[in-house]
Design an enzyme around this catalytic site. Structure first.
Site, short mmCIF file in Angstrom:
data_model
loop_
_atom_site.label_atom_id
_atom_site.label_comp_id
_atom_site.label_asym_id
_atom_site.label_seq_id
_atom_site.Cartn_x
_atom_site.Cartn_y
_atom_site.Cartn_z
N VAL A 1 -21.32 -22.31 -9.80
CA VAL A 1 -21.71 -22.81 -11.14
C VAL A 1 -20.45 -23.05 -11.98
O VAL A 1 -20.30 -24.11 -12.60
CB VAL A 1 -22.64 -21.80 -11.85
CG1 VAL A 1 -23.06 -22.35 -13.21
CG2 VAL A 1 -23.88 -21.49 -11.00
N LYS B 1 -28.07 -12.69 -15.47
CA LYS B 1 -29.41 -12.08 -15.70
C LYS B 1 -29.37 -10.56 -15.57
O LYS B 1 -30.02 -9.85 -16.33
CB LYS B 1 -30.44 -12.65 -14.73
CG LYS B 1 -30.17 -12.24 -13.30
CD LYS B 1 -30.64 -13.20 -12.28
CE LYS B 1 -29.79 -12.99 -11.04
NZ LYS B 1 -29.73 -14.12 -10.17
N LYS C 1 -35.54 -11.12 -14.37
CA LYS C 1 -35.92 -12.34 -15.10
C LYS C 1 -37.22 -12.11 -15.88
O LYS C 1 -37.37 -12.61 -17.00
CB LYS C 1 -36.05 -13.50 -14.12
CG LYS C 1 -34.69 -13.89 -13.52
CD LYS C 1 -34.85 -14.80 -12.32
CE LYS C 1 -33.49 -15.22 -11.75
NZ LYS C 1 -33.60 -15.87 -10.44
N GLY D 1 -28.55 -23.37 -7.85
CA GLY D 1 -27.69 -24.51 -7.51
C GLY D 1 -26.58 -24.65 -8.52
O GLY D 1 -26.80 -24.44 -9.72
N1 HSE Z 1 -31.40 -15.55 -5.89
C1 HSE Z 1 -31.95 -16.42 -6.88
C2 HSE Z 1 -33.13 -17.18 -6.27
C3 HSE Z 1 -30.92 -17.37 -7.39
O1 HSE Z 1 -33.37 -17.09 -5.06
O2 HSE Z 1 -33.81 -17.85 -7.00
C4 HSE Z 1 -30.85 -17.54 -8.86
O3 HSE Z 1 -31.03 -16.43 -9.64
#
Ligand code: HSE
Length: 438
Positions: free
Chosen positions: A17, A106, A206, A307
């Site tokens: 990123v 996060k 999350k 991504g």
């Molecule tokens: N490990 C996470 C996923 C990537 O598989 O969505 C982004 O937080």
């Protein structure tokens, strides 16, 4: 036109990123300046090693291994290191030095959000973290700003792309869990240590962040009830399909009424979602957040949850917002917890359940099982029975019972399941899954 001023931007971390953020800041410099009303000047990139290979060649003169010095030279610090330390200390140092902060971290926001928000509020700094949940998908700003005048009742979200990829392979291509995990690993969806994704920790972090913004209340990540997908089998996928559903790992944040009144339930588990629900058509590694608000009704946010370049979009959006604030002046907005809503224990949450049992196939067993469920106040809605042939005369004949319940309390269902486990006619409790999104 008045002459554009300059905003000093420091980037911490140059992984997939970070290097895309550096590239876009360089290649789109003029366009970003026009939009932000100020030139965004990348003054340095903090890295662990100066000579690592990167997705984009960051000019060598920008690279530094002294992140502590770098944050002192910036108006906005972008933290893309990940993990708790040194990210936490560097962010606190940046805030103390008067900088705004953009982060995609996060784990840090879920574990130390209140500490960082308070530090930022004390000095009127801005801390934003759109990239921390669901990658490229704009969801935190809509919750914080667009829905600030509404009342969010529930969020059902697919926020982990790798587990969605695995469950989708099992559902649509008939893979076993093992095959699907192998494919996910080969395609780069799974980390070398897949635990964070497969066991639901990533989704739980999350969920905590989404719940805080949706309900304006403190929700620690440890308070999120969590089950992963490791034990999901092809049989469960088939039973879900027979019930008109598909299995998704959901992050759920919901207003619920518990024993002592209204509160918040946050939970992560593989759940059955009706095939006609919009979340059922989220395939591959994509993410989606389904928000139910009192006035707005249902809203769905969909797209790439990970991504490098996709997540860089969210980072740059936060950066342009921070830059505009510098131009306009005024203190940064932080996410205060203004609502005093208690966290409701999972036992008080209600859902419909699908319970699959392998039982002895002899007269009276179905009636005994129905009796146990009835006694606990768990009402049966559907029963599907299939008989497994015995391999030879010495082996007992067993039957599979797939029971769909009416809406019931979690603690009543779990007590019943414990009782069923020790019942002499029950060979195995094969599966207990909840329906969501009905
Ligand atoms: N490990 C996470 C996923 C990537 O598989 O969505 C982004 O937080």
């Amino acid at each position: 036109m008045s002459e554009l001023r300059t905003l000093r931007v420091a980037l911490l971390g140059a992984g997939s990123v970070g290097s895309q953020v550096a590239r876009l800041l360089t290649e789109d410099r003029e366009e970003l300046a026009a939009r932000a009303g100020i030139t965004l000047d990348l003054v340095g990139v903090g890295v662990r090693s100066l000579d690592s290979a990167r997705d984009w060649d960051i000019p060598a003169e920008l690279l530094t291994t002294d992140a502590h010095d770098l944050v002192q030279r910036a108006d906005v610090v972008i933290e893309l290191i990940g993990g708790i330390e040194p990210a936490r200390t560097l962010i606190l140092e940046a805030i103390a030095a008067g900088a705004d902060v953009v982060t995609g971290n996060k784990a840090l926001i879920a574990a130390h959000g209140p500490e960082l928000f308070e530090a930022a509020a004390r000095v009127g700094a801005l801390i934003s973290y759109e990239a921390a949940v669901a990658g490229a998908i704009p969801i935190l700003r809509p919750l914080r700003e667009s829905l600030a005048g509404d009342r969010v009742n529930r969020i059902l979200a697919i926020v982990n792309g790798s587990t969605n990829f695995i469950l989708d392979r099992m559902d649509r291509f008939g893979d076993t869990m093992e095959q699907a995990q192998k494919t996910a690993f080969e395609l780069g969806f799974l980390e070398a240590d897949p635990t964070l994704d497969v066991d639901g920790y990533d989704a739980a972090q999350k969920a905590a962040i989404l719940a805080r913004l949706a309900f304006h209340a403190d929700v620690p990540a440890e308070a999120v009830y969590r089950e992963g997908i490791a034990d999901i089998t092809a049989e469960q996928i088939a039973d879900a399909s027979a019930a008109g559903a598909t299995i998704k790992l959901l992050a759920i944040a919901e207003r619920v009424t518990g024993e002592h009144g209204e509160g918040i339930s946050t939970r992560v588990y593989p759940a059955l979602i009706p095939k006609e629900h919009p979340l059922a058509s989220v395939h591959g590694g994509n993410n989606a957040v389904f928000v139910e608000a009192a006035a707005a009704g249902p809203l769905m946010f969909y797209g790439a949850g990970a991504g490098g370049v996709q997540t860089a979009s969210a980072v740059l959006g936060d950066l342009v917002s921070a830059a505009r604030r510098h131009v306009a002046g005024g203190p940064g907005l932080t996410d205060g917890a203004t609502a005093k809503l208690p966290l409701i224990p999972i036992g008080e949450v209600r859902a419909r359940y699908q319970i699959a049992l392998r039982v002895s196939d002899r007269p009276g067993v179905l009636a005994q099982i129905a009796g146990i469920l009835a006694e606990a106040g768990v009402s049966v809605e559907t029963v599907v029975q299939s008989v497994a042939e015995a391999a030879d005369d010495s082996e007992e004949r067993t039957a599979m019972l797939v029971i769909g319940t009416h809406t019931s309390r979690e603690d009543a269902v779990q007590n019943t399941v414990s009782e069923l486990r020790s019942h002499e006619a029950v060979r195995e409790v094969v599966s207990v899954l909840r329906f969501e999104g009905e």
